[in-house]
Design a protein around this motif. Structure first.
Motif, PDB file in Angstrom:
ATOM      1  N   GLN A 228       0.829  -1.203   0.000  1.00 40.24           N
ATOM      2  CA  GLN A 228       0.000   0.000   0.000  1.00 40.24           C
ATOM      3  C   GLN A 228       0.869   1.262   0.000  1.00 40.24           C
ATOM      4  N   CYS A 229       2.047   1.160   0.619  1.00 36.20           N
ATOM      5  CA  CYS A 229       2.942   2.317   0.736  1.00 36.20           C
ATOM      6  C   CYS A 229       3.883   2.484  -0.457  1.00 36.20           C
ATOM      7  N   ALA A 230       3.959   1.479  -1.307  1.00 31.07           N
ATOM      8  CA  ALA A 230       4.956   1.490  -2.378  1.00 31.07           C
ATOM      9  C   ALA A 230       4.833   2.742  -3.245  1.00 31.07           C
ATOM     10  N   GLY A 231       5.919   3.493  -3.314  1.00 33.73           N
ATOM     11  CA  GLY A 231       5.972   4.669  -4.173  1.00 33.73           C
ATOM     12  C   GLY A 231       5.252   5.891  -3.655  1.00 33.73           C
ATOM     13  N   ARG A 232       4.623   5.785  -2.475  1.00 34.43           N
ATOM     14  CA  ARG A 232       3.830   6.922  -2.003  1.00 34.43           C
ATOM     15  C   ARG A 232       4.019   7.211  -0.514  1.00 34.43           C
ATOM     16  N   ALA A 233       5.026   6.627   0.114  1.00 33.61           N
ATOM     17  CA  ALA A 233       5.214   6.839   1.549  1.00 33.61           C
ATOM     18  C   ALA A 233       6.667   7.172   1.867  1.00 33.61           C
ATOM     19  N   VAL A 234       6.853   7.950   2.932  1.00 41.61           N
ATOM     20  CA  VAL A 234       8.194   8.278   3.411  1.00 41.61           C
ATOM     21  C   VAL A 234       8.218   8.170   4.932  1.00 41.61           C
ATOM     22  N   VAL A 235       9.407   7.924   5.453  1.00 44.11           N
ATOM     23  CA  VAL A 235       9.638   7.977   6.889  1.00 44.11           C
ATOM     24  C   VAL A 235      10.282   9.326   7.192  1.00 44.11           C
ATOM     25  N   ALA A 236       9.715  10.022   8.169  1.00 42.74           N
ATOM     26  CA  ALA A 236      10.209  11.360   8.511  1.00 42.74           C
ATOM     27  C   ALA A 236      10.468  11.461  10.004  1.00 42.74           C
ATOM     28  N   ARG A 237      11.447  12.255  10.350  1.00 45.84           N
ATOM     29  CA  ARG A 237      11.700  12.523  11.761  1.00 45.84           C
ATOM     30  C   ARG A 237      10.635  13.463  12.308  1.00 45.84           C
ATOM     31  N   LYS A 238      10.248  13.256  13.553  1.00 42.52           N
ATOM     32  CA  LYS A 238       9.267  14.132  14.185  1.00 42.52           C
ATOM     33  C   LYS A 238       9.898  15.495  14.455  1.00 42.52           C
ATOM     34  N   LEU A 239       9.253  16.531  13.986  1.00 48.07           N
ATOM     35  CA  LEU A 239       9.691  17.904  14.219  1.00 48.07           C
ATOM     36  C   LEU A 239       8.488  18.725  14.658  1.00 48.07           C
ATOM     37  N   LYS A 240       8.745  19.900  15.173  1.00 54.42           N
ATOM     38  CA  LYS A 240       7.657  20.812  15.535  1.00 54.42           C
ATOM     39  C   LYS A 240       7.324  21.666  14.314  1.00 54.42           C
ATOM     40  N   ALA A 241       6.163  21.414  13.719  1.00 55.18           N
ATOM     41  CA  ALA A 241       5.767  22.152  12.520  1.00 55.18           C
ATOM     42  C   ALA A 241       5.393  23.582  12.868  1.00 55.18           C
ATOM     43  N   LEU A 242       5.814  24.524  12.032  1.00 53.12           N
ATOM     44  CA  LEU A 242       5.438  25.921  12.232  1.00 53.12           C
ATOM     45  C   LEU A 242       4.014  26.143  11.740  1.00 53.12           C
ATOM     46  N   PRO A 243       3.257  27.014  12.406  1.00 47.07           N
ATOM     47  CA  PRO A 243       1.845  27.217  12.040  1.00 47.07           C
ATOM     48  C   PRO A 243       1.652  28.171  10.863  1.00 47.07           C
ATOM     49  N   VAL A 244       2.641  28.227   9.983  1.00 45.66           N
ATOM     50  CA  VAL A 244       2.625  29.184   8.866  1.00 45.66           C
ATOM     51  C   VAL A 244       2.924  28.447   7.570  1.00 45.66           C
ATOM     52  N   GLU A 245       2.126  28.707   6.555  1.00 45.86           N
ATOM     53  CA  GLU A 245       2.462  28.264   5.210  1.00 45.86           C
ATOM     54  C   GLU A 245       3.286  29.371   4.564  1.00 45.86           C
ATOM     55  N   ALA A 246       4.470  29.010   4.093  1.00 47.14           N
ATOM     56  CA  ALA A 246       5.386  29.994   3.525  1.00 47.14           C
ATOM     57  C   ALA A 246       5.163  30.049   2.013  1.00 47.14           C
ATOM     58  N   VAL A 247       4.454  31.066   1.567  1.00 42.48           N
ATOM     59  CA  VAL A 247       4.064  31.170   0.155  1.00 42.48           C
ATOM     60  C   VAL A 247       4.978  32.159  -0.563  1.00 42.48           C
ATOM     61  N   ALA A 248       5.492  31.728  -1.698  1.00 43.18           N
ATOM     62  CA  ALA A 248       6.265  32.616  -2.571  1.00 43.18           C
ATOM     63  C   ALA A 248       5.487  32.814  -3.860  1.00 43.18           C
ATOM     64  N   ARG A 249       5.373  34.071  -4.294  1.00 47.69           N
ATOM     65  CA  ARG A 249       4.637  34.390  -5.521  1.00 47.69           C
ATOM     66  C   ARG A 249       5.543  35.152  -6.482  1.00 47.69           C
TER      67      ARG A 249
ATOM     68  N   LYS B 175      -1.999  28.569   8.990  1.00 47.80           N
ATOM     69  CA  LYS B 175      -2.552  27.236   8.766  1.00 47.80           C
ATOM     70  C   LYS B 175      -3.757  27.034   9.674  1.00 47.80           C
ATOM     71  N   ALA B 176      -4.933  27.125   9.074  1.00 45.31           N
ATOM     72  CA  ALA B 176      -6.164  27.048   9.849  1.00 45.31           C
ATOM     73  C   ALA B 176      -6.434  25.620  10.309  1.00 45.31           C
ATOM     74  N   PRO B 177      -7.190  25.465  11.399  1.00 43.55           N
ATOM     75  CA  PRO B 177      -7.594  24.122  11.844  1.00 43.55           C
ATOM     76  C   PRO B 177      -8.386  23.414  10.759  1.00 43.55           C
ATOM     77  N   LYS B 178      -8.434  22.073  10.863  1.00 44.91           N
ATOM     78  CA  LYS B 178      -9.138  21.272   9.869  1.00 44.91           C
ATOM     79  C   LYS B 178     -10.576  21.737   9.727  1.00 44.91           C
ATOM     80  N   GLY B 179     -11.004  21.883   8.457  1.00 45.42           N
ATOM     81  CA  GLY B 179     -12.364  22.310   8.196  1.00 45.42           C
ATOM     82  C   GLY B 179     -12.506  23.805   7.996  1.00 45.42           C
TER      83      GLY B 179
END
Length: 294
Positions: free
Chosen positions: A94-115, A157-161
């Motif tokens: 199920q994971c083949a070609g579409r999954a990665v293992v990542a280290r746990k980090l503290k995600a920032l609550p900001v989407e960094a958009v470049a235009r 980054k707004a809460p889900k929904g």
């Protein structure tokens, strides 16, 4: 056409969260398993119809760009973990070609958009205020017009929904602190410029993109989540680009344009997509991958 994966069904690991596209599982105390589904979101709403093979495209492009940027900024990938020790054969498939293992980090609550171009919510902001995220833009710009210099236009980054909301740089400072805010802005613009220069050699204009970042226990900034995919970016064929119109694209703008023709309030549940829109979107995602990673 491959059988689409709408949601991962892995029971060997504790499930933490399902986002708009990705399903996250705890892999021990220090890692995550991130499975990229074929779900598609538009206007922050998950649509009922997946795009077959889309998750594999996103996964491959993210890996491509993270490897390309590894000298500029560390990322959350950890390739040393053997998933076969954690998952059943069916789950591995199920994971083949579409999954990665990542280290746990503290995600920032900001989407960094470049235009680099005036399109999407940036165009709407400009029409209403003459600025984008508080940054003044010269009058008389056309839809999809190229900006004199790329700009950093973060979003909360707004809460889900709920819908993500464009914010100012000052708001970003309040959310993450001055040091991190400047770091995020600087690396976002550098990554965007370098990616745009590379993509131009492959006949693609990157109109805009969003990055996400996290920090480790030492406060070191890392690139996380997806990077420069058709889900997180607007990719335009350079040969057909012209200002004044919403250009043809290699991304989910195809879906956005279709949804804008409907009397839909952009709230869940999302409308179903015609087969032609699903097929064309998948074809464009795969074409972008071929051009960029050939």
């Amino acid at each position: 056409m491959t059988t689409p994966l709408h949601e991962a069904t892995i029971t060997s690991l504790p499930k933490l969260h399902s986002g708009k596209v990705r399903d996250l599982y705890a892999l021990g105390d220090h890692h995550l398993l991130i499975v990229t589904s074929d779900r598609l979101s538009a206007f922050d709403v998950i649509l009922p119809d997946p795009i077959p093979g889309k998750g594999a495209v996103l996964n491959a492009l993210t890996a491509f760009w993270m490897a390309r940027f590894s000298a500029l900024i560390p990322n959350h990938f950890d390739t040393a973990v053997d998933l076969a020790q954690w998952l059943t054969p069916a789950e591995l498939a199920q994971c083949a070609g579409r999954a990665v293992v990542a280290r746990k980090l503290k995600a920032l609550p900001v989407e960094a958009v470049a235009r680099g171009y005036l399109i999407g919510s940036g165009w709407k902001d400009y029409q209403a205020t003459g600025a984008v995220c508080g940054l003044p833009i010269p009058p008389g710009m056309a839809l999809a017009g190229k900006l004199a210099e790329p700009i950093f236009t973060p979003a909360f980054k707004a809460p889900k929904g709920e819908h993500d909301a464009n914010i100012s740089f000052d708001d970003t400072v309040k959310l993450v602190g001055e040091r991190l805010a400047h770091q995020v802005r600087d690396i976002t613009l550098r990554l965007y410029r370098e990616a745009s220069e590379f993509a131009a050699t492959r006949g693609i204009i990157i109109a805009d993109t969003k990055f996400e970042f996290g920090v480790d226990d030492a406060g070191t900034l890392h690139l996380i989540d997806e990077v420069l995919t058709p889900d997180s970016s607007r990719f335009w064929p350079a040969e057909t680009y012209r200002p004044g119109i919403s250009p043809p694209s290699f991304d989910k703008q195809i879906v956005r344009d279709y949804l804008e023709t409907l009397s839909w309030n952009k709230q869940a549940p999302g409308p179903k997509l015609p087969d032609e829109v699903i097929r064309h979107t998948g074809d464009q995602y795969r074409k972008a991958q071929r051009l960029l990673t050939a």
